[in-house]
Structure formats: C-alpha cells, structure tokens
Design a protein around this motif. Structure first.
Motif, mmCIF file in Angstrom:
data_model
loop_
_atom_site.group_PDB
_atom_site.id
_atom_site.type_symbol
_atom_site.label_atom_id
_atom_site.label_comp_id
_atom_site.label_asym_id
_atom_site.label_seq_id
_atom_site.Cartn_x
_atom_site.Cartn_y
_atom_site.Cartn_z
ATOM 1 N N ALA A 70 24.291 12.059 -4.820
ATOM 2 C CA ALA A 70 24.850 12.034 -6.172
ATOM 3 C C ALA A 70 24.543 10.713 -6.864
ATOM 4 O O ALA A 70 24.171 10.683 -8.048
ATOM 5 C CB ALA A 70 26.359 12.277 -6.114
ATOM 6 N N VAL A 71 24.686 9.607 -6.139
ATOM 7 C CA VAL A 71 24.398 8.295 -6.720
ATOM 8 C C VAL A 71 22.901 8.166 -7.020
ATOM 9 O O VAL A 71 22.503 7.703 -8.101
ATOM 10 C CB VAL A 71 24.856 7.170 -5.771
ATOM 11 N N ALA A 72 22.070 8.596 -6.082
ATOM 12 C CA ALA A 72 20.619 8.487 -6.269
ATOM 13 C C ALA A 72 20.157 9.316 -7.463
ATOM 14 O O ALA A 72 19.314 8.870 -8.261
ATOM 15 C CB ALA A 72 19.896 8.936 -5.007
ATOM 16 N N THR A 73 20.703 10.518 -7.598
ATOM 17 C CA THR A 73 20.333 11.386 -8.716
ATOM 18 C C THR A 73 20.704 10.742 -10.051
ATOM 19 O O THR A 73 19.917 10.742 -11.002
ATOM 20 C CB THR A 73 21.032 12.747 -8.576
ATOM 21 N N GLU A 74 21.906 10.171 -10.120
ATOM 22 C CA GLU A 74 22.361 9.536 -11.351
ATOM 23 C C GLU A 74 21.535 8.290 -11.670
ATOM 24 O O GLU A 74 21.184 8.043 -12.837
ATOM 25 C CB GLU A 74 23.839 9.172 -11.223
ATOM 26 N N MET A 75 21.215 7.497 -10.664
ATOM 27 C CA MET A 75 20.420 6.290 -10.898
ATOM 28 C C MET A 75 19.012 6.640 -11.367
ATOM 29 O O MET A 75 18.445 5.948 -12.220
ATOM 30 C CB MET A 75 20.363 5.447 -9.612
ATOM 31 N N ARG A 76 18.466 7.709 -10.827
ATOM 32 C CA ARG A 76 17.137 8.130 -11.272
ATOM 33 C C ARG A 76 17.178 8.605 -12.720
ATOM 34 O O ARG A 76 16.272 8.313 -13.518
ATOM 35 C CB ARG A 76 16.602 9.235 -10.357
ATOM 36 N N ALA A 82 0.806 -1.220 0.000
ATOM 37 C CA ALA A 82 0.000 0.000 0.000
ATOM 38 C C ALA A 82 0.841 1.272 0.000
ATOM 39 O O ALA A 82 0.364 2.328 -0.431
ATOM 40 C CB ALA A 82 -0.934 -0.003 1.221
ATOM 41 N N ASN A 83 2.092 1.196 0.461
ATOM 42 C CA ASN A 83 2.861 2.418 0.705
ATOM 43 C C ASN A 83 4.084 2.608 -0.180
ATOM 44 O O ASN A 83 4.664 3.697 -0.192
ATOM 45 C CB ASN A 83 3.301 2.465 2.173
ATOM 46 N N LEU A 84 4.492 1.595 -0.911
ATOM 47 C CA LEU A 84 5.707 1.685 -1.717
ATOM 48 C C LEU A 84 5.382 1.954 -3.178
ATOM 49 O O LEU A 84 4.249 1.744 -3.623
ATOM 50 C CB LEU A 84 6.496 0.379 -1.603
ATOM 51 N N PRO A 85 6.373 2.431 -3.960
ATOM 52 C CA PRO A 85 6.164 2.556 -5.406
ATOM 53 C C PRO A 85 5.723 1.231 -6.004
ATOM 54 O O PRO A 85 6.118 0.150 -5.533
ATOM 55 C CB PRO A 85 7.554 2.963 -5.915
ATOM 56 N N ALA A 86 4.927 1.315 -7.046
ATOM 57 C CA ALA A 86 4.347 0.099 -7.622
ATOM 58 C C ALA A 86 5.397 -0.787 -8.279
ATOM 59 O O ALA A 86 5.292 -2.010 -8.250
ATOM 60 C CB ALA A 86 3.273 0.482 -8.638
ATOM 61 N N GLY A 87 6.419 -0.178 -8.884
ATOM 62 C CA GLY A 87 7.434 -0.951 -9.582
ATOM 63 C C GLY A 87 8.741 -1.017 -8.810
ATOM 64 O O GLY A 87 8.781 -0.778 -7.599
ATOM 65 N N PRO A 88 9.842 -1.342 -9.500
ATOM 66 C CA PRO A 88 11.151 -1.428 -8.840
ATOM 67 C C PRO A 88 11.573 -0.072 -8.263
ATOM 68 O O PRO A 88 11.213 0.979 -8.790
ATOM 69 C CB PRO A 88 12.091 -1.854 -9.978
ATOM 70 N N PHE A 89 12.323 -0.113 -7.190
ATOM 71 C CA PHE A 89 12.840 1.123 -6.601
ATOM 72 C C PHE A 89 14.233 0.887 -6.036
ATOM 73 O O PHE A 89 14.651 -0.253 -5.803
ATOM 74 C CB PHE A 89 11.894 1.677 -5.530
ATOM 75 N N PHE A 90 14.935 1.976 -5.824
ATOM 76 C CA PHE A 90 16.307 1.984 -5.330
ATOM 77 C C PHE A 90 16.261 2.291 -3.838
ATOM 78 O O PHE A 90 15.888 3.392 -3.432
ATOM 79 C CB PHE A 90 17.083 3.059 -6.090
ATOM 80 N N ALA A 91 16.583 1.321 -3.005
ATOM 81 C CA ALA A 91 16.572 1.515 -1.551
ATOM 82 C C ALA A 91 17.953 1.956 -1.066
ATOM 83 O O ALA A 91 18.969 1.397 -1.486
ATOM 84 C CB ALA A 91 16.147 0.229 -0.847
ATOM 85 N N ILE A 92 17.965 2.951 -0.196
ATOM 86 C CA ILE A 92 19.207 3.418 0.415
ATOM 87 C C ILE A 92 19.020 3.430 1.926
ATOM 88 O O ILE A 92 18.082 4.042 2.438
ATOM 89 C CB ILE A 92 19.594 4.834 -0.064
#
Length: 350
Positions: free
Chosen positions: A201-207, A173-183
């Motif tokens: 910086a890593v999160a921005t590039e991965m997005r 109910a609370n997470l994005p519907a598809g794959p996501f990057f957990a930190i």
C-alpha cells in the motif's frame, strides 16, 4: 594504567556480528583513528559480517576473521589463531555466550566490557573494567568504550562506510537510473515484520505521488521471498526484486543510491543511515532511541511503549532499557497512514 604513546598502542575491537551492530561500530573506529592516528586497530569479526567493512583494511585496520565456532575443535583452532597476539586493550563490544567464551583467548592488559545492565551470559566474569550504565543508543554505548581509552565521543558521528568499487559498478548497471524507493520488508525475527499488504500500500502510493521505482531488498529466507513476491504482485510486477540476490557489498551499493529506505528493525537500516540515506524505520519490538537510525530517528515510527503496555502489561519507564517485545501482534500497531506520513516527510526534507 600507564599512558602509552599512540604509535605503540594496540587496540583490539571484538564484535563478531550482527550486521547492524557491526555498522554501528564504525563511529568508534573513526573516533579512534582521529584521536589516535598511529595506534594499531585490530578487529575480531565473524566471517559473515566481514565483507561489510572489509574496505577498512586499506586504511590500516587489521581484521582477524573467525568462522562461527560450533564445536570444541573450532575453539581450539581459534585459540591457535590468537595465541601469539597480545594487545594493550580489548574492547569487548559483544556480550553473547559465544563472545564471552572467546574473550579468555584474547590476551590484553585491559579488558573492557559491560556492566550487568547490558551484559548477559556471565559477561562480567570475562572482563576487568566496564563502561558506565546509561540508557542510550547501542552506538553511543560503543562510543563509551572509546571514552575509557581517552577517545571522546564525537558530537557528529563519522561513518565513511566503504562502498566496494565492483559493487558500485554492479549497482550502476542494474538499478534504476534515477532515485528509487528501497524496501527491506523483513527482519531476522518475524515478530519485527510488518505485513506485505501494508508495504504494498505504501509503495503503490509513493509511486503514484512521486513516480518512484521500487527496489525490494532482503535475504534468502522463505518468508522474505514470499513477502517480496506479495509486494511485487500488488505493484503489478513493476518492482525490482533483489531479495536474496545481492551480496553484502552489493547491498551497500544499492542503499548508497536509494532516495530512502523503508524497513523494520534490521541491519539495512544502519547501513542506509551510515550512507546518509533517510530511513523510515518501524519499531515496536525495541525502542528506536536504542536500536533505530543513529542520531537520525526523526522519520521512524515507534510504538514500543504502547506495545510494552498492551502486550506485556508492564510499565516501560520501570523496565530495563534492553527489554524487547516478542508478541507478533505489536507490529499491527503501525498504520499505513502514519508510515505514509513519514515517507512524505522524507520527500519534502531537503
């Protein structure tokens, strides 16, 4: 020692905490269940870690859950809790002072622990047998306890970490519907933490490269909250900040759904790995071969040997396997580019 029929064998595991180490006990539990299906397994565990593995109770594992003893009255209460119990064997998987003082309260025909290479706080005086010294992973050392009772270490570890149904529903109910990057940006000790701007910086590039939503995880400490806030700001507020907002079962449910986890040396690494999720682990305080994702450290970034040489001025080949680097500058050896390289390797690994 006489060999008992497995139907009458009682095995007591003693591992109170921490979260990562509790998860790393699972391959031992599964190996015992497979080799001795009729043996009675009792696990003495701390209240704080218990929710992580509570689902094993439905599989016949008995838990003796202890509150953290802080005074004489607490130790007396624990003594009464254990007074009527006796086991064929006690596997003393923890060598802390608190654990050592509790071992005499556990009655067992055999008490197995560590030798001096892995023991501390007079641990050797509280056990009668010890596992063989090896330079191996913490989970491999746990599996050595199984070898002492006729349970061979498996070639492939089996985890089956339970995911609580209510927590799975919450995650749905609370997470994005598809794959996501957990930190999970912070560990229990600040010396193991990478900087917030680096994570951002890593999160921005991965997005940008893979359009992966970012989910931030962690505990309730001020440092964890501040680091998560910094990453969220860098992402323009486009991150789901769950730092300090999940129960342990919910954390398990979140990690079960992630595409990958980026984290330093902390318990979330072992939870994600047990769930089959790829982990990019960051290591300078300890070597990933000892504390990293068990049997899957190919995505880890490890500068431990360089840190020992540069900040401790010692030869890592001549030191104890358990030696840790406590200098907070060590994590600066890890660069954004090499972490990005590992994250991209995860995305290309199928």
């Amino acid at each position: 020692m006489p060999v008992l029929p497995s139907s009458s064998e009682t095995i007591c595991l003693f591992r109170l905490s921490a979260l990562g180490d509790v998860v790393l006990v699972l391959p031992l539990v599964r190996a015992i269940q497979a080799r001795k299906p009729h043996a009675k397994i009792t696990w003495i565990i701390a209240q704080g870690a218990f929710p992580l593995v509570a689902g094993l109770a439905s599989e016949g594992v008995e838990f003796v859950v202890l509150d953290k003893p802080n005074g004489l009255g607490d130790y007396v209460a624990i003594h009464h809790q254990l007074a009527e119990r006796r086991f064929n064997v006690l596997l003393g998987l923890q060598a802390s002072w608190r654990a050592n003082t509790l071992y005499p309260m556990v009655k067992a025909d055999r008490k197995i622990g560590y030798r001096a290479d892995r023991a501390k706080d007079l641990h050797r005086f509280f056990v009668r047998e010890t596992i063989e010294p090896r330079r191996n992973h913490i989970a491999d050392a746990f599996l050595q306890f199984g070898e002492m009772i006729g349970v061979p270490a498996p070639t492939v570890p089996e985890w089956r970490l339970p995911v609580e149904p209510a927590a799975a529903a919450w995650a749905q109910a609370n997470l994005p519907a598809g794959p996501f990057f957990a930190i999970n940006p912070c560990a229990s000790k600040a010396e193991r933490n990478w900087s917030g701007p680096n994570y951002a910086a890593v999160a921005t590039e991965m997005r940008a490269r893979h359009d992966l939503p970012v989910v931030l995880l962690g505990g309730r400490s001020a440092e964890e909250q501040a680091t998560a806030a910094a990453v969220c700001r860098a992402l323009g507020g486009e991150a789901l900040d769950l730092v300090g907002r999940t129960t342990l079962p919910q954390l398990v449910a979140v990690l079960a759904r992630c595409r990958m986890l980026l984290a330093p040396d902390t318990g979330a690494v072992h939870i994600a790995n047990a769930l089959g999720r790829p982990v990019v682990g960051l290591y300078t305080s300890a070597q990933s071969a000892r504390t990293g994702p068990f049997r899957r450290s190919e995505f880890s970034v490890d500068h431990y040997r360089e840190a020992v040489t540069r900040f401790m001025h010692r030869d890592p080949d001549r030191e104890l396997w358990e030696l840790r680097v406590h200098d907070p500058r060590a994590m600066d050896l890890i660069t954004v580019d090499e972490v990005m390289g590992k994250c991209l390797a995860v995305m290309s690994d199928r």
